[in-house]
Design an enzyme around this catalytic site. Structure first.
Site, mmCIF file in Angstrom:
data_model
loop_
_atom_site.group_PDB
_atom_site.id
_atom_site.type_symbol
_atom_site.label_atom_id
_atom_site.label_comp_id
_atom_site.label_asym_id
_atom_site.label_seq_id
_atom_site.Cartn_x
_atom_site.Cartn_y
_atom_site.Cartn_z
ATOM 1 C CG ASP A 12 -1.498 1.432 0.961
ATOM 2 O OD1 ASP A 12 -1.902 1.834 0.621
ATOM 3 O OD2 ASP A 12 -2.639 1.586 2.734
ATOM 4 C CD GLN A 95 -0.528 2.261 4.657
ATOM 5 O OE1 GLN A 95 -1.890 2.913 5.106
ATOM 6 N NE2 GLN A 95 -0.898 0.860 4.761
ATOM 7 C CG ASN A 105 14.698 -10.765 1.162
ATOM 8 O OD1 ASN A 105 13.205 -10.534 0.621
ATOM 9 N ND2 ASN A 105 15.341 -11.745 0.665
ATOM 10 C CE1 TYR A 229 -3.582 -1.584 12.340
ATOM 11 C CE2 TYR A 229 -3.753 1.202 11.638
ATOM 12 C CZ TYR A 229 -4.420 -0.568 11.409
ATOM 13 O OH TYR A 229 -5.003 -0.878 10.661
ATOM 14 C CE LYS A 232 -5.100 -6.502 11.925
ATOM 15 N NZ LYS A 232 -4.695 -7.101 12.442
ATOM 16 N NE ARG A 266 -10.424 4.569 13.421
ATOM 17 C CZ ARG A 266 -9.450 5.400 13.241
ATOM 18 N NH1 ARG A 266 -8.380 5.967 13.388
ATOM 19 N NH2 ARG A 266 -10.017 6.543 12.455
#
Ligand code: F6R
Ligand code: MG
Ligand code: MG
Length: 366
Positions: A12, A95, A105, A229, A232, A266
């Protein structure tokens, strides 16, 4: 005969209207870069797409897995895509890129990676799945059903070439350990692990008869890598099908049941995984519910023939309607479990920042 490698690398690097949809300008930039790599014969072929806010680079080549040049190419595409995202002030620009420099790598640097190398059969159908707003464990149940459940894959019972079962490689993403288990012999032990979807995730599956690779999943857990965080992990998976593997229809069958997965808003909520056509791979409601799309390809001397948009099928309309109904039901719980993830999973979200402030308020109960 030289083997063909499929590398699916995703990240993302920015999207429109929040964490929603990849902007076409990012895809165009990636296209420029991969086109050049194809002209220079580093790649045999490529296909670029998105699932929600994730850009997916599907690449074929002869260099094998974990190849530095291929990983560097993907990193280059993502950093250039990030530049575009920054110019357009897209949301979450860069992000998933956890570092400024490439170090040999791409694994551990933020992007998700699923790769497999194999000798092409006379005809080699492959299904590539891409998800948004969920995590690698989302594949545990569907892959188990595909490769071990006779109620899903009739071939396990009927076809001698599948009848001996499959080996599953499981990663413990918390302890950085792995184990391989044999199915059907060790099925109950396997399920004992796979049920803990946030910790034990399927990495690879091989056919037991000849150790032929059958499936490969991106298992990177971004939040565990970054220690906080950062979104995901929105996994991808490559699954081979037909003639000794589950049929294409058996590969997509598990997704008719929109099972509950972690992710959604979230990265902090359980919700149903909705199977969608590419045009609907855009999670809107409450940043969700989580989506999965399926791209069917034939591999021909490394060329990617396709894709067929496999969930663009009215037979999945009921699954989508059920997913919407489950989404509604789960949403009614608001910030309460089991819609909100359990406490140990919330450690990697922004919740600890809120709870920290309350620490001094607690008194002993006598
Ligand atoms: C979930 C996701 C989104 C964001 C949410 C808040 O994986 O990406 O649901 O978590 O939109 O985003 P921020 O904190 O960037 O405002
Ligand atoms: Mg995002
Ligand atoms: Mg995403």
């Amino acid at each position: 005969m030289v083997k063909t490698t499929i590398s699916v690398i995703k990240a993302d690097v920015g999207s429109i209207a929040g964490h929603g949809l990849v902007h076409p300008a990012i895809l165009k930039k990636c296209e420029e870069i991969l086109k050049k790599a194809k002209e220079e014969e580093l790649l045999i072929d490529y296909y670029i797409t998105n699932c929600g806010d994730d850009t997916e680079l599907i690449m074929t080549h002869k260099n094998g897995e974990e190849n530095e040049e291929i990983h560097k190419l993907a990193w280059h595409a993502f950093t250039e895509g990030t530049q575009v995202a920054k110019e357009l002030k897209l949301y979450g620009a860069g992000q998933d890129l956890l570092s400024d420099t490439f170090s040999g790598n791409i694994k551990g640097m933020g992007p998700g990676v699923a790769e497999m190398e194999f000798k092409e059969r006379p005809s080699d159908p492959v299904v590539i799945f891409a998800c948004d707003k969920t995590e690698p464990g989302a594949f545990n149940m569907p892959l188990f059903k595909m490769f071990a459940d006779p109620f899903t894959t009739a071939g396990l019972v009927i076809d001698p070439s599948l009848h001996n079962g499959f080996n599953f490689e499981i990663f413990d993403v918390m302890e950085h350990k792995k184990v391989t288990m044999s199915c059907p012999d060790e099925m109950y032990d396997l399920v004992a692990l796979l049920g803990t979807i946030s910790r034990y995730v399927i990495k690879r599956i091989w056919r037991r008869d000849d150790n032929e690779i059958a499936a490969s999943v991106s298992t990177e857990r971004l939040n565990l890598m970054a220690g906080k965080y950062v979104g995901k992990d929105d996994p991808v998976a490559i699954v081979r099908s037909q003639s000794g593997f589950p049929a294409a229809g058996e590969v997509v069958e598990p997704f008719a049941f929109p099972h509950l997965v972690g992710g959604w808003m979230r990265g902090s909520h359980n919700g149903p995984l909705m199977p969608v056509a590419h045009k609907n791979a855009y999670p809107v409601r409450f940043d969700g519910p989580p989506r999965i799309m399926a791209m069917g390809f034939q591999i021909a001397e490394g060329k990617l023939i396709g894709p067929a948009d496999m969930f663009d099928d009215p037979a999945y309309d009921r699954s989508r309607a059920l997913a919407s109904e489950i989404a509604e039901y789960m949403r009614r719980h608001g910030p309460f479990e089991p819609h909100r993830l359990p406490a140990d999973e919330m450690e990697y979200t922004t919740l600890p920042g809120v709870l920290e402030k309350l620490k001094g308020r607690f008194e002993d109960i006598d």
